[in-house]
Enzyme design. Structure first.
Site: not given
Ligand code: PGA
Length: 251
Positions: A9, A11, A95, A97, A167, A173, A213
């Site tokens: 992803n 982003k 997601h 976010e 998640e 992140g 992460s």
């Molecule tokens: P990350 O993001 O690996 O940077 O923690 C995962 C995600 O949001 O899908």
């Protein structure tokens, strides 16, 4: 046997040229990975170019979001047929976010999941608890509710085509990967929720990813667990060597 699925992803990152460079770097590094599905999810503006760059590889294209209407007066939106038109096979839906910053609800997630399936693409539907919810002991209720509402009204045939990504928001992140045993427990809970609504056959076939992460250091342990069938990778998917190591996980 469930085929593992590793998705990147990206982003809100990468201009068109940078996106094409990233897949070009990635291709030789994952050429040997045959028993795993690899998906990259660039921004809308890079989808077309990245699709051109991956035609000679087994990498599949995914979008990070979609709208559930096919066309019409919906300024700024992108429909599933449009994503299909430029080669997308997967669409990330719900997601955290998007839930947090863009008002996505379980209901809009459900609408999007259905639209993706109706057009023959596969949703990667994200669920996950916040740190507050985890601390207050409501993780399992939150996850079950998100899964039930997101998959509401699907046929068994459709349900099996959904990839569910667990998640935990506090792990996204932050560099703080969820403990593999705990991630597997929650993925098992998701599977039993699917079983309760769609039957054991669907639950046995549906693929469940862990995300939050994921790194080259944490992927092997995660992927060795019984209910974790893949990873949704953010930060580490922007570095070809790291994402390739994740794709080339060892069980
Ligand atoms: P990350 O993001 O690996 O940077 O923690 C995962 C995600 O949001 O899908």
């Amino acid at each position: 046997m469930r085929k593992p699925i590793i998705a990147g992803n990206w982003k809100l990152n990468k201009m068109v040229n940078g996106a094409m460079e990233l897949v070009d770097e990635l291709k030789p590094l994952i050429a040997g990975a045959e028993n795993v599905e690899v998906v990259v999810c660039p921004t809308f503006t890079a989808l077309y170019a990245v699709n051109m760059s991956i035609v000679d590889s087994s990498i599949m294209l995914g979008a990070q979001d979609c709208y559930w209407k096919e066309s019409g007066a919906y300024t700024g939106e992108v429909s599933v047929p449009m994503l299909q038109d430029i080669g997308c096979k997967y669409v990330i839906v719900g997601h955290s976010e998007r839930r947090q910053f863009f008002g996505e609800t379980d209901e809009t997630v459900n609408n999007k999941v259905k639209a993706v399936l109706q057009n023959g693409l596969n949703p990667i539907m994200c669920v996950g608890e916040s740190l507050e919810q985890r601390k207050s002991g409501t993780t399992d209720d939150v996850i079950v509710s998100q899964v039930e509402k997101g998959l509401d009204g699907l046929s068994t045939q459709d349900a099996v085509a959904v990839v569910i990504a667990y998640e935990p928001i506090w792990a996204i992140g932050t560099g703080e990967t969820c403990d593999a045993g705990e991630a597997n427990r929650v993925c098992g809970l998701i599977r039993s929720t699917v079983a309760a609504h769609f039957g054991q056959d669907v639950a046995d076939a549906v693929r469940i990813q862990y995300g939050g992460s994921v790194t080259p250091d944490t992927v092997d342990d995660l992927m060795s667990r019984s209910d974790i069938d893949g990873a949704l990778v953010g930060g580490a998917s922007l570095v070809a060597e790291k994402f390739a190591r994740i794709v080339n996980f060892k069980r």
